[in-house]
Scaffold this motif. Structure first.
Motif, PDB file in Angstrom:
ATOM      1  N   VAL A  47       0.891  -1.165   0.000  1.00 50.68           N
ATOM      2  CA  VAL A  47       0.000   0.000   0.000  1.00 50.68           C
ATOM      3  C   VAL A  47       0.928   1.213   0.000  1.00 50.68           C
ATOM      4  O   VAL A  47       1.546   1.528   1.015  1.00 50.68           O
ATOM      5  CB  VAL A  47      -0.913  -0.001   1.239  1.00 50.68           C
ATOM      6  N   GLY A  48       1.041   1.869  -1.144  1.00 48.72           N
ATOM      7  CA  GLY A  48       2.062   2.908  -1.255  1.00 48.72           C
ATOM      8  C   GLY A  48       3.420   2.266  -1.028  1.00 48.72           C
ATOM      9  O   GLY A  48       3.761   1.278  -1.681  1.00 48.72           O
ATOM     10  N   GLU A  49       4.179   2.795  -0.092  1.00 43.99           N
ATOM     11  CA  GLU A  49       5.501   2.204   0.204  1.00 43.99           C
ATOM     12  C   GLU A  49       5.467   1.363   1.465  1.00 43.99           C
ATOM     13  O   GLU A  49       6.483   1.145   2.125  1.00 43.99           O
ATOM     14  CB  GLU A  49       6.544   3.324   0.351  1.00 43.99           C
ATOM     15  N   ILE A  50       4.251   0.919   1.819  1.00 38.32           N
ATOM     16  CA  ILE A  50       4.077   0.213   3.091  1.00 38.32           C
ATOM     17  C   ILE A  50       3.646  -1.227   2.833  1.00 38.32           C
ATOM     18  O   ILE A  50       2.758  -1.485   2.027  1.00 38.32           O
ATOM     19  CB  ILE A  50       3.001   0.927   3.935  1.00 38.32           C
ATOM     20  N   LYS A  51       4.297  -2.144   3.533  1.00 38.46           N
ATOM     21  CA  LYS A  51       3.933  -3.556   3.395  1.00 38.46           C
ATOM     22  C   LYS A  51       2.943  -3.912   4.495  1.00 38.46           C
ATOM     23  O   LYS A  51       3.253  -3.803   5.679  1.00 38.46           O
ATOM     24  CB  LYS A  51       5.186  -4.424   3.507  1.00 38.46           C
TER      25      LYS A  51
END
Lengths: 322, 322
Positions: A305-309
């Protein structure tokens, strides 16, 4: 189909700006409301910051009620009189114990006058309950502080946040004014997820997820439908880059209801209590009614999600949020 | 000045090629000998591989005796007769439990015939003793296997490697044929170093470093000068890149003697036993005598060795190896 009435996430980190934009819909898709944590930089600890933050969230969501928390400091009575109607609770972080808590409280006694005022004004106290001791003992070592607070302020509603040590849950029946939130990761995982195979920073959080015994006890409490046990995800978005630098927090928002639907499967009544009714009754919450539906259909959690895991990235679930 | 007679590291990972070149001198500067672990890819489990590996180490060192270990598999009697004089011990890895252990032993019973031969030929058994259970319980769960092995092969010398759970040490006095190695990191650190603040992959290892109670018990055993307790660093070089991917292992080699000198400070006699004499007497080792000296002078641990970050990187010590 599972129909949930007005689901509430009682403990949520949204951050600000771009991260908030990336993650917010993953909560608003599933929840009618959420308690928004105030550990931003700088912390949400004054009226202007609170209003701006709430406005940012409202501007980027629909049919969603943010229940705002203030960051604990030595507030005056006037300040709290002015803010009482605008907030859900005040969040107490022992200094330095988790993400952006450097401005937290160094000695609990310093805030006793604030707690007196909160008790009078019926503002709940939300607590990150960890000592500065050995990482696996920190919640247990905080137990006596919870007990002291519960005794010294018998009319103050105190929320033990993200409980990961079963011992704390037994306090719920001893002290009328203690409540607890439970995260998805403390409910489902153990330290094995972090350190059992290769080291996995994506499940590293504070309080740390602990032993199979703790998990089992937490699951028992949740399955019992205990009235004082409420869901609070503590979903905390950190970029992969920051996770690799050691940041604490699990971004569980995208998978919460599908994962809980599997956990509760045949007990929707308890699911409803855990995800909403207990919180509404414990705190007389007044949130616009909203139904959230899950159908029995295979659904895959996002990888990114965006740069988030997210938690359970890529995992298949048997339920899908409609 | 502290003068140590023929220090031996009873458990060392050197890898091969470029990594070996980078790390070897950090051990040979401090140790007269070391037991070299065989979990390379492919494993050191035949004569050719063993000889080549030993040659590689000898070619790149001076005044240093590599005591070679074989990787456990179902060896024939002829193979072991041929190799008995060339090796120190055979290392048993339960399959999949640590770095490069995928080719390890799936069922202990499969290697009973090998253990019979080893017992006859007086080849010690070196064991990575962990179950596949919850990460903090794995050593304790392996206890019964150590006991079974010790009973079933009463003349086989069995080394419980890198003990991090105090419970195992109590077996030393119950079974004549059990021995233990202790690492620097299990002796000095706890899980706080990995997960107490930001997540720190550089102290992540298997078995994982555990609780303050475990550390205290380990320290007591080491300080007691127990004859069957020997130093084995389990120093394991991984590049920073691989550590960030979750690899298990602590690269302690550069700081061992300075750190142990501080730990033992006023008890050089016990230091000498732990670092050499116990091993020599327990296993009748015949290693060319070599003195290693430390002076009381401030010394800073390196920040980086090649692409590897060592234990205590940059820390100041009160002793320096001459």
């Amino acid at each position: 189909m599972i129909v949930l009435d007005t689901p509430i996430d009682m403990h949520l980190h949204l951050r600000e700006g771009k991260i908030l934009e990336n993650v917010l819909s993953h909560t608003t898709n599933q929840f009618a409301a959420a308690v928004i944590m105030p550990n931003l930089i700088p912390p949400v600890d004054n009226k202007e910051r609170l209003f701006n933050y709430k406005e940012e969230i409202l501007a980027k969501s629909e049919n969603f009620t943010p229940l705002m928390n203030l960051f604990m400091r030595e507030y005056s009575e006037d300040e709290l009189l002015d803010l009482a109607e605008e907030i859900f609770a005040i969040k107490l972080y022992p200094a330095g114990i988790t993400t952006n808590s450097e401005n937290g409280v160094k000695s609990i006694e310093n805030i006793y006058p604030v707690l007196e005022i909160m008790q009078e004004l019926n503002i709940p106290l939300s607590v990150h309950g960890e000592s500065s001791g050995f990482v696996l003992d920190r919640e247990r070592e905080f137990k006596s502080i919870y007990e002291k607070l519960a005794r010294d302020f018998p009319k103050l509603k105190i929320i033990m946040e993200h409980v990961g040590t079963a011992d704390l849950l037994y306090l719920l029946d001893e002290y009328e004014n203690l409540y607890a939130t439970i995260t998805l990761h403390h409910l489902l995982l153990t330290l094995d997820e972090v350190a059992g195979g290769m080291l996995n920073p994506h499940y590293f959080c504070k309080p740390i997820i602990k032993t199979p015994k703790d998990r089992l006890e937490i699951q028992k409490f949740v399955k019992s439908g205990h009235k004082k046990v409420m869901f609070g995800s503590d979903s905390a978005p950190h970029t992969i880059k920051n996770k690799l630098k050691g940041a604490a927090g699990v971004f569980s928002a995208p998978v919460i209801l599908p994962a809980l639907a599997e956990f509760f499967e045949n007990d929707i009544e308890t699911f409803q209590k855990f995800i909403s009714t207990n919180a509404i009754e414990n705190f007389n919450l007044n949130i616009p009614k909203r139904e959230v539906k899950l159908i029995k259909e295979e659904w895959s959690a996002p990888y990114l999600v965006g740069e988030i895991k997210p938690m359970f990235a890529g995992r298949k679930f048997r339920y899908k949020v409609l």
